[in-house]
Design an enzyme around this catalytic site. Structure first.
Site, mmCIF file in Angstrom:
data_model
loop_
_atom_site.group_PDB
_atom_site.id
_atom_site.type_symbol
_atom_site.label_atom_id
_atom_site.label_comp_id
_atom_site.label_asym_id
_atom_site.label_seq_id
_atom_site.Cartn_x
_atom_site.Cartn_y
_atom_site.Cartn_z
ATOM 1 N N HIS A 189 0.986 -1.296 -0.163
ATOM 2 C CA HIS A 189 -0.122 0.215 -0.128
ATOM 3 C C HIS A 189 0.870 1.307 0.449
ATOM 4 C CE1 HIS A 189 -3.490 2.077 1.239
ATOM 5 N NE2 HIS A 189 -2.816 3.198 1.162
ATOM 6 N N GLY A 245 -9.803 5.767 8.937
ATOM 7 C CA GLY A 245 -10.243 5.735 7.577
ATOM 8 C C GLY A 245 -11.882 4.609 7.672
ATOM 9 N N ARG A 254 -21.580 -0.665 21.627
ATOM 10 C CA ARG A 254 -22.988 -0.787 21.307
ATOM 11 C C ARG A 254 -22.582 -1.144 20.397
ATOM 12 N NH1 ARG A 254 -24.136 2.779 25.332
ATOM 13 N NH2 ARG A 254 -25.210 2.420 27.160
ATOM 14 N N GLY A 263 4.355 6.205 14.734
ATOM 15 C CA GLY A 263 3.791 6.803 15.794
ATOM 16 C C GLY A 263 2.784 7.896 15.372
ATOM 17 N N ASP A 275 1.304 3.876 3.274
ATOM 18 C CA ASP A 275 0.988 4.425 2.254
ATOM 19 C C ASP A 275 1.140 5.667 2.220
ATOM 20 O OD1 ASP A 275 -1.830 5.206 2.026
ATOM 21 O OD2 ASP A 275 -2.959 6.287 3.833
#
Length: 384
Positions: free
Chosen positions: A59, A219, A226, A248, A273
């Protein structure tokens, strides 16, 4: 004359071997041995160092002032060569959400150049989007978002020459289950992210064949007692992999540790990324269609949100060891074998194995990179 690499430690697929020798035969890995043959040999001496498989970044959007979405073949070649300095020997150039036409053109460009690069090897393409939802859009342009469409995907795949290996989507979009089932049947990995989906949404997509979560914790809808959401899904669903950015900034080390303990190191794929500012000085850059400011180790949109990273994969493996989240063996596995397995490219990269391309790295015992070898030839050395 036979060629051997000597080192104090070798990180093989299923075990770590101590001081010994690894044979290199015509650019391929041979066998590990604890003793050299009595005949004269060509010895590549890395005594005091460790030998590990080349890292696999599955990625990554850009590096050295080039972005995959520039749709520039020469830029892709620059990325490929420069990634050797990061310890990366295989990667998946990663797209961003954009128009159908530009994505088709980018796929075609990468497909045309992927065998011609001379550095880190292109093992396929990762389409990050455009089938996302707006709540967690990140640096993706929501004007191009839509529901998954198999005909459109087939256009992109045809343009690429069949090398799209992974595509990311939000599981709450309409038609996801049918799309996931078809593309996974075609051998393409589906990852889930940039999503406000529920645990149920994610579970249905996984049941249909999705198997990876995009940059875990980032993201995506967070964990709530719940509604477990997407984070709850990646922590609780079985037989899934999670991408993880260990710079980090994107994920607190404690949260990264929770994921590794719950999912297991063998289900976490370290990724970067990284965007075009990787390897570059601080300043103003662009990610996709958005201006980005790079300073203090982060890449951020003007409103302050993180926009990709400037992380190098060699830094990620050192970080997780320094943070005491993983052993060196686990760290290397999470940045080589596991990314490859998660994207179904482990037949060509991610491990030291007899007969495979001799793509490997040399590390100091403190996990810093010394050198990168491609096909048994040294292509990067930190001292040169």
């Amino acid at each position: 004359m036979r060629t051997f690499v000597s080192a104090d430690k070798f990180f093989l697929k299923s075990m770590v071997k101590g001081s010994g020798y690894l044979e290199i035969v015509d650019g391929k890995f041979g066998d590990y041995t604890s003793e050299l043959p009595e005949e004269e040999v060509d010895l590549i001496d890395h005594s005091g160092k460790w030998i590990a498989p080349g890292l696999v970044d599955t990625h990554i959007h850009g590096y050295m002032n080039h972005d995959v979405m520039d749709n520039n073949a020469e830029g892709i070649k620059v990325m490929s060569d420069a990634l050797l300095s990061c310890g990366v020997t295989s990667f998946l150039p990663t797209t961003l959400t954009s128009s159908k036409e530009l994505l088709r053109d980018v796929a075609e460009t990468i497909g045309s150049v992927h065998k011609a690069v001379t550095g880190a090897k292109i093992q396929g393409i990762y389409f990050e989007g455009p089938f996302f939802t707006e709540e967690y859009k990140g640096a993706q342009n929501p004007s191009y978002f839509g529901n998954p469409d198999i005909d459109t995907f087939h256009e992109w795949q045809e343009a690429s020459g069949g090398i799209i290996k992974k595509i990311a989507l939000a599981p709450e979009r309409q038609g996801v289950q049918e799309f996931v089932q078809q593309v996974t049947d075609e051998g393409v990995v589906v990852s889930l992210g940039h999503s406000n989906g529920t645990l149920e949404d994610a579970a249905k997509a996984v049941e249909a064949g999705a198997s990876v979560f995009v940059h875990a914790f980032n993201g995506m809808r967070g964990l709530n007692h719940r509604e477990p959401g997407m984070v709850g899904a990646l922590l609780s669903l079985q037989d899934v992999f999670s991408e993880l950015i260990c710079d980090g900034h994107h994920v607190h080390p404690a949260a990264a540790g929770v994921l590794m303990k719950k999912a297991g190191h063998d289900h976490v794929a370290l990724i970067t990324d990284c965007m075009m500012a990787g390897g570059m000085p601080d300043g103003n850059y662009v990610l996709g269609e958005f201006p980005v400011v790079v300073e203090n180790g982060t890449a951020r949109l003007q409103e302050g949100n993180l926009a990709g990273s400037i992380l190098k994969l060699k830094e990620a493996i050192k970080n997780v060891v320094d943070w005491e989240l993983a052993t060196p063996e686990q760290a290397i596995m999470m940045a080589s074998l596991i990314p490859a397995v998660s994207c179904k490219i482990d037949d060509v990269c991610g491990m030291i194995k007899n007969g495979r391309d001799a793509d490997f790295i040399v590390l100091n015992p403190d996990m810093t990179l010394v050198a990168t070898y491609l096909d048994g030839v040294e292509r990067f050395n930190v001292s040169k």
